[in-house]
Design an enzyme around this catalytic site. Structure first.
Site, PDB file in Angstrom:
ATOM      1  N   TYR A 195       0.825  -1.199   0.000  1.00 34.38           N
ATOM      2  CA  TYR A 195       0.000   0.000   0.000  1.00 34.38           C
ATOM      3  C   TYR A 195       0.867   1.261   0.000  1.00 34.38           C
ATOM      4  CZ  TYR A 195      -3.640  -3.282   1.399  1.00 34.38           C
ATOM      5  OH  TYR A 195      -4.508  -4.323   1.465  1.00 34.38           O
ATOM      6  N   GLU A 248     -16.186  -0.115  23.190  1.00 32.97           N
ATOM      7  CA  GLU A 248     -17.385   0.262  22.422  1.00 32.97           C
ATOM      8  C   GLU A 248     -17.841   1.693  22.723  1.00 32.97           C
ATOM      9  OE1 GLU A 248     -19.868  -3.055  23.522  1.00 32.97           O
ATOM     10  OE2 GLU A 248     -19.438  -4.086  21.612  1.00 32.97           O
TER      11      GLU A 248
END
Ligand code: NI
Length: 391
Positions: free
Chosen positions: A294, A368
């Site tokens: 990449y 979360e």
């Protein structure tokens, strides 16, 4: 701080995330994840779905008014790791785990689609939600999606990554080069094998390889400008079958990390020149192969400034962390070949709840509590960029 609608959707975002977490799929094999996302996206009025690649899905939301086109991208693939968290929603697939948080990325993007679909009359332009497959496996899903045309007409692209480095409630921001370009080199040293007792009748590739490896250490220190970060690492070395036979060949494999485009382009020739020169000086030869990974993610200055402002306006100045470049690769760069963009690190480190294990680890646990921050950011970002008076 948080808008009411983001808070109201937060429990749903966690559910989506856990659903994907429990059913992880490897890069280029995200079939059931794609089906799940399509199912959820089809419930949202006003979205048009496209599936230009085997896995992954694109949802298009056209605002009521004409304007620019923005791509928001989330990756959706998991890793070949056996999960060891003992969470109730841990992976049900042996040897596969969402250990990089891409389940969270996809859940936040889904939430952004739900929220923005309700704001169509306020949008001047178009949003493309890219649920992108195969970030973890070069050549990567982003390049494939771009080849399939999803970036045609896109003016700006955005993405984010959860980070166990920066605390929940913060955003790691950097203008310019953010992630490194990750490339691979394979050097085969070709000598002449024979009896260990008669080295004068051989060309010993092991001795040559030792010189090549040592010489490679000078590439960064002597051939690259001191202000340009670069890494050259030899990571695999193989030769020989017996203690008394000089082998005919040695294979050296490693990776390079760079940020600057010119430095990246220059490295293969420098490596090959060194290897070839040393081999020839010793009567051997070599074959060199370079494989591009990449490219570096380069954040656009103006879009970085704008996002930094949105984050500060929403969560306060303290939420913005100016960060150093990051060494891991990221295939969002393939989308940035087509338009300017901005990639942000979303803080998700929480000492109190023990969410401190790094990504790509079998015990990785996502905080979360970070999800509403990412959702709110994506939401505010689009409302801002596609507002009537956006610059
Ligand atoms: Ni990742």
């Amino acid at each position: 701080m948080f808008s009411q609608e983001v808070l109201a959707l937060a429990p749903q975002v966690i559910q989506w995330r856990r659903r994907m977490h429990q059913h992880p799929e490897l890069s280029f094999q995200e079939f059931s994840t794609t089906d799940f996302l399509k199912e959820e996206l089809q419930k949202i009025p006003g979205l048009v779905l496209e599936t230009p690649t085997k896995t992954g899905v694109v949802a298009v939301l056209k605002g009521t008014h004409p304007g620019r086109t923005i791509a928001l991208r989330a990756d959706i693939d998991a890793l070949p790791i056996q999960e060891e968290t003992e969470l109730p929603f841990a992976s049900d697939t042996r040897g596969v785990m969402h250990a990089c948080g891409h389940d969270g990325h996809a859940a936040m993007l889904l939430a952004a689609a739900v929220l923005l679909a309700k704001k169509r009359e306020q949008l001047w332009g178009e949003v493309r939600f890219l649920f992108q497959h195969a970030e973890e496996l070069p050549p990567g899903g982003a390049a494939e999606m771009a080849r399939a045309g999803v970036m045609a007409g896109v003016d700006e692209a955005y993405s984010l990554h959860l980070s166990s480095t920066f605390p929940t409630g913060t955003f790691g921001v950097r203008a310019g080069a953010l992630t490194s370009a990750t490339d691979r080199f394979d050097i085969r040293i070709i000598g002449k094998g024979g009896h260990s007792a008669f080295p004068e009748t051989c060309v010993d590739p092991i001795v040559i390889a030792a010189q090549v490896i040592t010489a490679l250490q000078t590439v960064v220190s002597r051939r690259i400008r001191a202000v340009e970060p670069a890494v050259v690492s030899v990571c695999m070395l193989s030769a020989g079958q017996a203690y008394n036979i000089i082998p005919g060949e040695v294979d050296i494999t490693g990776s390079t990390r760079t940020f600057d485009r010119d430095t990246r382009e220059k490295l293969p020739a420098v490596l090959e020149q060194l290897a070839r020169g040393i081999c020839e000086a010793n009567g051997g030869a070599c074959e060199c192969k370079f494989t591009k990974g990449y490219a570096s993610v380069i954040n656009d200055k103006e879009l970085t400034r704008n996002s930094r402002q949105i984050i500060a306006d929403t969560f306060g100045d303290g939420a913005v962390l100016e960060i150093d470049p990051l060494m891991p690769g990221e295939d969002f760069s393939s989308l940035l070949d087509h338009c300017p963009g901005f990639f942000v690190e979303l803080g998700a480190r929480n000492e109190e709840t023990g969410c401190t294990v790094p990504h790509h680890n079998s015990k990785y646990r996502m905080d979360e509590d970070a999800l509403p921050y990412g959702t709110e950011y994506l939401y505010q970002l689009v409302l801002n960029r596609l507002s009537r008076d956006a610059d």
